[in-house]
Design a protein around this motif. Structure first.
Motif, mmCIF file in Angstrom:
data_model
loop_
_atom_site.group_PDB
_atom_site.id
_atom_site.type_symbol
_atom_site.label_atom_id
_atom_site.label_comp_id
_atom_site.label_asym_id
_atom_site.label_seq_id
_atom_site.Cartn_x
_atom_site.Cartn_y
_atom_site.Cartn_z
ATOM 1 N N GLY A 26 -4.884 1.028 -7.987
ATOM 2 C CA GLY A 26 -5.069 2.386 -8.461
ATOM 3 C C GLY A 26 -4.012 3.345 -7.963
ATOM 4 O O GLY A 26 -3.600 3.285 -6.804
ATOM 5 N N ARG A 27 -3.573 4.213 -8.851
ATOM 6 C CA ARG A 27 -2.509 5.157 -8.497
ATOM 7 C C ARG A 27 -2.975 6.253 -7.561
ATOM 8 O O ARG A 27 -2.165 6.944 -6.971
ATOM 9 N N THR A 28 -4.294 6.407 -7.408
ATOM 10 C CA THR A 28 -4.816 7.476 -6.566
ATOM 11 C C THR A 28 -5.233 6.988 -5.184
ATOM 12 O O THR A 28 -5.938 7.673 -4.474
ATOM 13 N N PHE A 29 -4.767 5.808 -4.799
ATOM 14 C CA PHE A 29 -5.185 5.215 -3.519
ATOM 15 C C PHE A 29 -4.956 6.168 -2.357
ATOM 16 O O PHE A 29 -5.777 6.265 -1.455
ATOM 17 N N SER A 30 -3.861 6.875 -2.355
ATOM 18 C CA SER A 30 -3.527 7.742 -1.226
ATOM 19 C C SER A 30 -4.472 8.930 -1.081
ATOM 20 O O SER A 30 -4.457 9.613 -0.059
ATOM 21 N N SER A 50 -11.853 4.482 10.749
ATOM 22 C CA SER A 50 -11.515 5.061 9.452
ATOM 23 C C SER A 50 -10.182 5.787 9.544
ATOM 24 O O SER A 50 -9.714 6.145 10.641
ATOM 25 N N ILE A 51 -9.608 6.015 8.379
ATOM 26 C CA ILE A 51 -8.342 6.736 8.286
ATOM 27 C C ILE A 51 -8.389 7.611 7.043
ATOM 28 O O ILE A 51 -8.916 7.197 5.995
ATOM 29 N N ASN A 52 -7.870 8.825 7.144
ATOM 30 C CA ASN A 52 -7.912 9.699 5.982
ATOM 31 C C ASN A 52 -6.790 9.345 5.005
ATOM 32 O O ASN A 52 -5.962 8.473 5.266
ATOM 33 N N GLY A 53 -6.781 10.008 3.856
ATOM 34 C CA GLY A 53 -5.847 9.655 2.804
ATOM 35 C C GLY A 53 -4.381 9.745 3.220
ATOM 36 O O GLY A 53 -3.575 8.891 2.869
ATOM 37 N N GLY A 54 -4.051 10.771 3.983
ATOM 38 C CA GLY A 54 -2.678 10.951 4.412
ATOM 39 C C GLY A 54 -2.286 10.108 5.613
ATOM 40 O O GLY A 54 -1.102 9.994 5.935
ATOM 41 N N GLY A 55 -3.264 9.541 6.276
ATOM 42 C CA GLY A 55 -3.000 8.669 7.419
ATOM 43 C C GLY A 55 -2.915 9.372 8.758
ATOM 44 O O GLY A 55 -2.708 8.732 9.782
ATOM 45 N N GLY A 56 -3.097 10.695 8.768
ATOM 46 C CA GLY A 56 -2.944 11.434 10.009
ATOM 47 C C GLY A 56 -4.196 11.555 10.844
ATOM 48 O O GLY A 56 -4.126 11.970 12.014
ATOM 49 N N LEU A 57 -5.344 11.223 10.294
ATOM 50 C CA LEU A 57 -6.607 11.345 11.017
ATOM 51 C C LEU A 57 -7.258 9.969 11.111
ATOM 52 O O LEU A 57 -7.619 9.375 10.100
ATOM 53 N N ARG A 72 -2.226 2.683 7.539
ATOM 54 C CA ARG A 72 -2.172 2.514 6.088
ATOM 55 C C ARG A 72 -0.745 2.631 5.581
ATOM 56 O O ARG A 72 0.086 3.328 6.185
ATOM 57 N N ASP A 73 -0.495 1.966 4.468
ATOM 58 C CA ASP A 73 0.782 2.032 3.764
ATOM 59 C C ASP A 73 0.445 2.383 2.321
ATOM 60 O O ASP A 73 0.091 1.500 1.527
ATOM 61 N N ASN A 74 0.533 3.648 1.988
ATOM 62 C CA ASN A 74 0.134 4.072 0.650
ATOM 63 C C ASN A 74 1.082 3.559 -0.431
ATOM 64 O O ASN A 74 0.687 3.430 -1.591
ATOM 65 N N ALA A 75 2.307 3.260 -0.079
ATOM 66 C CA ALA A 75 3.235 2.700 -1.057
ATOM 67 C C ALA A 75 2.798 1.302 -1.487
ATOM 68 O O ALA A 75 3.103 0.871 -2.609
ATOM 69 N N LYS A 76 2.081 0.616 -0.592
ATOM 70 C CA LYS A 76 1.612 -0.741 -0.900
ATOM 71 C C LYS A 76 0.103 -0.780 -1.170
ATOM 72 O O LYS A 76 -0.466 -1.852 -1.335
ATOM 73 N N ASN A 77 -0.536 0.391 -1.161
ATOM 74 C CA ASN A 77 -1.983 0.477 -1.398
ATOM 75 C C ASN A 77 -2.776 -0.423 -0.447
ATOM 76 O O ASN A 77 -3.694 -1.139 -0.854
ATOM 77 N N THR A 78 -2.412 -0.389 0.824
ATOM 78 C CA THR A 78 -3.125 -1.215 1.801
ATOM 79 C C THR A 78 -3.473 -0.428 3.058
ATOM 80 O O THR A 78 -2.759 0.511 3.440
ATOM 81 N N VAL A 79 -4.544 -0.828 3.673
ATOM 82 C CA VAL A 79 -4.952 -0.334 4.983
ATOM 83 C C VAL A 79 -5.148 -1.552 5.878
ATOM 84 O O VAL A 79 -5.749 -2.536 5.456
ATOM 85 N N SER A 80 -4.627 -1.470 7.077
ATOM 86 C CA SER A 80 -4.734 -2.583 8.021
ATOM 87 C C SER A 80 -5.589 -2.199 9.223
ATOM 88 O O SER A 80 -5.642 -1.025 9.606
ATOM 89 N N ALA A 97 -14.190 0.108 2.854
ATOM 90 C CA ALA A 97 -14.834 0.934 1.850
ATOM 91 C C ALA A 97 -13.987 2.175 1.585
ATOM 92 O O ALA A 97 -13.218 2.605 2.444
ATOM 93 N N THR A 98 -14.148 2.730 0.396
ATOM 94 C CA THR A 98 -13.333 3.877 -0.009
ATOM 95 C C THR A 98 -14.150 5.161 -0.047
ATOM 96 O O THR A 98 -15.282 5.191 -0.542
ATOM 97 N N ASP A 99 -13.567 6.217 0.469
ATOM 98 C CA ASP A 99 -14.186 7.536 0.483
ATOM 99 C C ASP A 99 -13.399 8.462 -0.452
ATOM 100 O O ASP A 99 -12.280 8.863 -0.122
ATOM 101 N N PRO A 100 -13.943 8.834 -1.602
ATOM 102 C CA PRO A 100 -13.199 9.655 -2.558
ATOM 103 C C PRO A 100 -12.883 11.059 -2.064
ATOM 104 O O PRO A 100 -12.001 11.722 -2.614
ATOM 105 N N SER A 101 -13.559 11.517 -1.024
ATOM 106 C CA SER A 101 -13.245 12.847 -0.492
ATOM 107 C C SER A 101 -11.931 12.833 0.284
ATOM 108 O O SER A 101 -11.357 13.888 0.554
#
Length: 124
Positions: A26-30, A50-57, A72-80, A97-101
């Motif tokens: 999905g293009r909105t992974f980040s 957990s990690i937020n969308g931008g990876g800073g929290l 996370r690496d949003n360019a690769k759509n992965t979280v480690s 799991a994904t949090d849309p917020s």
């Protein structure tokens, strides 16, 4: 909506390391926060990190602080989830799991989509 898929589980001796990955299309992974939870036999599912969308929290449950690292690496759509100094009590099925917020956090109800889980077994 993105659907996460976990990988990287396995059997390791106490003190060893494993690296779990959570991949999602999905293009909105980040824009999604990502959480890791685990469930041991006979126990309730519990928050791990957990990690937020931008990876800073980043957030961790107390029992894994200093041993586990989420990234996370949003360019690769992965979280480690890098897990070091593993203990037998870390044995569980691990879910991402994904949090849309986009926030993440420990609240189970915040999460929209769940993976099938990956087994982590830590032997003594």
């Amino acid at each position: 909506q993105v659907q996460p898929v976990e990988s990287g589980g396995g059997l390791v001796q106490a003190g060893g390391s494993l690296r779990l990955s959570c991949a999602a299309s999905g293009r909105t992974f980040s824009s999604y926060g990502i959480g890791w939870f685990r469930q041991a036999p006979g126990k309730e599912r519990e928050f791990v990190a957990s990690i937020n969308g931008g990876g800073g929290l980043k957030r961790y449950t107390d029992s894994v602080k200093g041993r586990f690292t989420i990234s996370r690496d949003n360019a690769k759509n992965t979280v480690s989830l890098q897990m070091d100094s593993l203990k037998p009590e870390d044995t569980a099925v691990y879910y991402c799991a994904t949090d849309p917020s986009g926030i993440g956090g420990s609240r189970y109800v915040r999460y929209e989509s769940w993976g099938q889980g990956t087994q982590v077994t830590v032997s003594v």
